[in-house]
Write a protein that holds these residues in place. Structure first.
Motif, mmCIF file in Angstrom:
data_model
loop_
_atom_site.group_PDB
_atom_site.id
_atom_site.type_symbol
_atom_site.label_atom_id
_atom_site.label_comp_id
_atom_site.label_asym_id
_atom_site.label_seq_id
_atom_site.Cartn_x
_atom_site.Cartn_y
_atom_site.Cartn_z
ATOM 1 N N ALA A 215 -111.650 -22.313 62.122
ATOM 2 C CA ALA A 215 -110.988 -21.106 62.634
ATOM 3 C C ALA A 215 -109.476 -21.140 62.428
ATOM 4 N N ALA A 216 -108.969 -22.095 61.629
ATOM 5 C CA ALA A 216 -107.521 -22.223 61.440
ATOM 6 C C ALA A 216 -106.933 -20.979 60.785
ATOM 7 N N LEU A 217 -107.609 -20.426 59.793
ATOM 8 C CA LEU A 217 -107.112 -19.224 59.130
ATOM 9 C C LEU A 217 -107.119 -18.036 60.090
ATOM 10 N N VAL A 218 -108.137 -17.958 60.935
ATOM 11 C CA VAL A 218 -108.200 -16.911 61.954
ATOM 12 C C VAL A 218 -107.031 -17.059 62.936
ATOM 13 N N SER A 219 -106.741 -18.300 63.330
ATOM 14 C CA SER A 219 -105.617 -18.547 64.238
ATOM 15 C C SER A 219 -104.286 -18.209 63.576
ATOM 16 N N PHE A 220 -104.186 -18.455 62.278
ATOM 17 C CA PHE A 220 -102.963 -18.098 61.549
ATOM 18 C C PHE A 220 -102.719 -16.591 61.614
ATOM 19 N N LEU A 221 -103.784 -15.818 61.414
ATOM 20 C CA LEU A 221 -103.663 -14.362 61.525
ATOM 21 C C LEU A 221 -103.293 -13.959 62.952
ATOM 22 N N GLY A 222 -103.934 -14.581 63.943
ATOM 23 C CA GLY A 222 -103.623 -14.266 65.327
ATOM 24 C C GLY A 222 -102.193 -14.627 65.697
ATOM 25 N N ALA A 223 -101.692 -15.753 65.170
ATOM 26 C CA ALA A 223 -100.314 -16.161 65.456
ATOM 27 C C ALA A 223 -99.319 -15.137 64.925
ATOM 28 N N ILE A 224 -99.578 -14.616 63.738
ATOM 29 C CA ILE A 224 -98.700 -13.590 63.174
ATOM 30 C C ILE A 224 -98.709 -12.337 64.045
ATOM 31 N N MET A 225 -99.887 -11.985 64.541
ATOM 32 C CA MET A 225 -100.014 -10.775 65.347
ATOM 33 C C MET A 225 -99.267 -10.895 66.677
ATOM 34 N N VAL A 226 -99.426 -12.015 67.392
ATOM 35 C CA VAL A 226 -98.784 -12.140 68.709
ATOM 36 C C VAL A 226 -97.266 -12.205 68.570
ATOM 37 N N VAL A 227 -96.776 -12.937 67.578
ATOM 38 C CA VAL A 227 -95.333 -12.982 67.352
ATOM 39 C C VAL A 227 -94.840 -11.603 66.930
ATOM 40 N N GLY A 228 -95.672 -10.894 66.169
ATOM 41 C CA GLY A 228 -95.284 -9.570 65.691
ATOM 42 C C GLY A 228 -95.104 -8.568 66.809
ATOM 43 N N TYR A 229 -96.098 -8.428 67.697
ATOM 44 C CA TYR A 229 -95.946 -7.392 68.725
ATOM 45 C C TYR A 229 -94.928 -7.769 69.786
ATOM 46 N N CYS A 230 -94.764 -9.066 70.069
ATOM 47 C CA CYS A 230 -93.702 -9.468 71.004
ATOM 48 C C CYS A 230 -92.322 -9.126 70.443
ATOM 49 N N THR A 231 -92.109 -9.390 69.163
ATOM 50 C CA THR A 231 -90.816 -9.117 68.536
ATOM 51 C C THR A 231 -90.554 -7.618 68.439
ATOM 52 N N ILE A 232 -91.563 -6.857 68.024
ATOM 53 C CA ILE A 232 -91.390 -5.412 67.889
ATOM 54 C C ILE A 232 -91.009 -4.785 69.226
ATOM 55 N N MET A 300 -99.830 -33.975 66.110
ATOM 56 C CA MET A 300 -99.916 -32.976 67.172
ATOM 57 C C MET A 300 -98.535 -32.660 67.740
ATOM 58 N N LEU A 301 -97.686 -33.670 67.886
ATOM 59 C CA LEU A 301 -96.351 -33.425 68.421
ATOM 60 C C LEU A 301 -95.546 -32.518 67.505
ATOM 61 N N LYS A 302 -95.723 -32.671 66.201
ATOM 62 C CA LYS A 302 -95.041 -31.766 65.270
ATOM 63 C C LYS A 302 -95.509 -30.332 65.479
ATOM 64 N N GLY A 303 -96.815 -30.172 65.656
ATOM 65 C CA GLY A 303 -97.345 -28.838 65.905
ATOM 66 C C GLY A 303 -96.855 -28.260 67.226
ATOM 67 N N VAL A 304 -96.768 -29.099 68.254
ATOM 68 C CA VAL A 304 -96.303 -28.638 69.567
ATOM 69 C C VAL A 304 -94.850 -28.193 69.495
ATOM 70 N N VAL A 305 -94.012 -28.989 68.864
ATOM 71 C CA VAL A 305 -92.589 -28.645 68.759
ATOM 72 C C VAL A 305 -92.406 -27.343 67.983
ATOM 73 N N GLY A 306 -93.092 -27.235 66.841
ATOM 74 C CA GLY A 306 -92.960 -26.026 66.028
ATOM 75 C C GLY A 306 -93.456 -24.783 66.746
ATOM 76 N N SER A 307 -94.602 -24.878 67.366
ATOM 77 C CA SER A 307 -95.183 -23.697 68.018
ATOM 78 C C SER A 307 -94.377 -23.268 69.233
ATOM 79 N N TYR A 308 -93.908 -24.222 70.034
ATOM 80 C CA TYR A 308 -93.215 -23.845 71.257
ATOM 81 C C TYR A 308 -91.771 -23.429 71.019
ATOM 82 N N LEU A 309 -91.200 -23.752 69.896
ATOM 83 C CA LEU A 309 -89.928 -23.136 69.522
ATOM 84 C C LEU A 309 -90.127 -21.644 69.281
ATOM 85 N N ILE A 310 -91.221 -21.307 68.613
ATOM 86 C CA ILE A 310 -91.525 -19.894 68.354
ATOM 87 C C ILE A 310 -91.900 -19.189 69.653
#
Length: 499
Positions: A215-232, A300-310
């Motif tokens: 489901a990683a590709l699905v999560s990638f699409l979802g990540a774009i969507m949540v960042v998108g509507y929050c920013t808009i 995992m720590l790299k993923g946590v740092v990257g995601s929580y900065l966003i």
């Protein structure tokens, strides 16, 4: 050695979930890292080869994840529709305490995520790839199940129900926005039918995602969507400016002293519930490989740092700009979506509003896959333990359809759940702020009365107390909201559909 390398090239042998050690004779010995469960660690496949049970289950079936896939999963599961109500917390807290509490909550939950990541492989040769596993290892089998199994399953299943209600309701708004008053259909779909459309979409996507890593590709699409509507949303508010006569005085939001105290508890609950996803952090880390010279914790720590900065770049501008624009006029029901639809200053064009609705729908469908995977994993584990073999494709698809149908009927029985989200979220809030600290003490066993011991004990007890306070404040905050008509956003969208 050569034969093993050939098999690896052909994909017959997976090195992702094994430890590889070279003995004194120069021979490489491979062995599986065990998962701490109260069931047998291994079975035999059809060829008579020992195979761990975790190779059969959706969470740990594939261990080919990396820091990028972890980032996508964390973003998709960590940002939800509750984020749009963050400015409401500022209404009750004011500028200083609002920013202070949001910052403290962000650092606190980031610290507890770090604890969970470090505890994933805290016992040599063992991986705790599920929150329930870690709870059982820390508190004992009986106590661990009692304190964790209900909140984990309740939070996963309840979140999926919230996705159905939110996603299905937003589908209806999106349809009304496109059709307007001149819709060609004489028989528009009801809210129940839109719920059914949403769950059919979610189940269809889940049938193509046999495990969490797939489901990683699905999560990638979802990540774009949540960042998108929050920013808009916060960009639109900045462009439109604040409303006329805006007030930033928390004392005017609630007049009585008792009401002001309880509203503060409710504001803390809004902030705390916005930070979610701790019940799937260990599961996300479980999709990663682990070898002696590179543990999964580093990835995992790299993923946590990257995601929580966003996530920080979404949460803080949304909360601050939303409160700056509306102040005490911020809607208590519906958050920014209601504000952007009902406030005259923020009438938005149909394309922008339609884009926001579409992004919310897609994000709900994609996040549904992550939270539902925890339930799928438990149901498949129960089947595999009794049947002594892996779930067939038919059984696996049947489990997904069964869970989808169950959550659909729950959403019909409790369509008001988004209104009382603070109450439902407060019940499991200790999974985020309390339990990780206490589990770290139980497993790591630091010197008693040391700085780390006092820090984690204090945070653990404070997290459990916060859960109780949030429930009290949530009951007060939601007392008046339950009686309000839920159709307010829908009516606003119908009014704006002709714009």
């Amino acid at each position: 050695m050569a034969e093993m390398l050939d098999e690896c090239k052909q994909g017959e042998v997976g090195l992702d979930s094994r430890i590889h050690i070279m003995n004194d004779n120069g021979e490489i010995i491979s062995s599986h890292m065990h998962e701490n469960y109260s069931i047998p660690d291994s079975k035999q496949d059809r060829n008579g080869i020992d195979q761990p049970l975790d190779d059969w289950l959706p969470i740990t079936q594939s261990r080919r994840g990396n820091s990028w896939t972890a980032t996508f999963h964390l973003l998709c599961s960590g940002i939800g529709i509750q984020t749009l109500s963050l400015p409401l917390a500022f209404v009750y807290l004011g500028w200083f305490w609002g920013i202070m509490c949001l910052s403290v909550a962000f650092v606190w939950q980031l610290y507890t995520i770090g604890l969970l990541v470090s505890l994933h492989e805290s016992v040599p040769g063992t991986r705790f790839s599920r929150y329930l596993q870690l709870s059982m290892a820390a508190f004992g089998v009986k106590v661990g199940k009692i304190v964790a199994i209900f909140p984990v399953m309740y939070l996963s299943g309840g979140t999926c129900v919230m996705f159905i209600i939110t996603g299905g309701g937003t589908m209806k708004l999106f349809y009304q926005l496109l059709c307007g008053d001149h819709c060609s259909s004489k028989h528009p779909l009801t809210t129940t039918e839109w719920f059914l459309v949403f769950i059919c979409m979610a189940i269809l996507v889940s049938l193509f995602c046999p495990n969490l890593h797939s489901a990683a590709l699905v999560s990638f699409l979802g990540a774009i969507m949540v960042v998108g509507y929050c920013t808009i949303l916060w960009v639109v508010f900045v462009a439109k400016g604040n409303v006329e006569g805006v007030v930033y005085d928390p004392s005017e939001a609630v007049t009585s002293e008792s009401g002001r105290v309880l509203s503060i508890f409710g504001a803390l609950g809004i902030i705390a519930v916005a930070f979610r996803g701790h019940n799937v952090v260990l599961e996300i880390q479980g999709t990663m490989p682990s070898i002696p010279n590179r543990s999964s914790s580093k990835l995992m720590l790299k993923g946590v740092v990257g995601s929580y900065l966003i996530i920080a770049m979404c949460f803080f501008p949304l909360a601050i700009v939303g409160y700056w624009a509306l102040g005490n006029k911020f809607p208590t029901n519906g958050g920014m979506l209601t504000a952007i639809s009902t406030t005259l200053n923020y009438h938005t064009s149909k394309p922008v509003l339609g884009l926001i609705y579409m992004q919310i729908i897609i994000s709900c469908v994609t996040a549904f896959q992550i939270y539902s995977m925890v339930v799928y994993d438990n149901l498949e584990r129960a089947y595999a333990t009794r049947a002594r073999h892996e779930c067939t494709k038919l059984i696996r698809n049947g489990i997904r359809i069964f869970f989808g149908g169950l959550t659909f009927f729950i959403s019909l029985a409790f369509p008001f759940l988004p209104t009382i989200a603070l109450i439902t979220g407060g019940i499991s809030l200790h999974l985020t702020f309390g339990y990780p600290c206490l589990m770290w003490i139980a497993i790591k066993r630091p010197p008693m009365k040391s700085v780390k011991w006092w820090l984690n004990l204090g945070l653990g007890c404070l997290g459990i107390a916060l859960s109780v306070l949030v429930l009290v404040g949530a009951v007060w905050t939601c007392r008046g909201l339950v009686s309000q008509p839920r159709a307010t956003p829908a009516r606003a969208s119908r009014d704006n559909a002709g714009i």
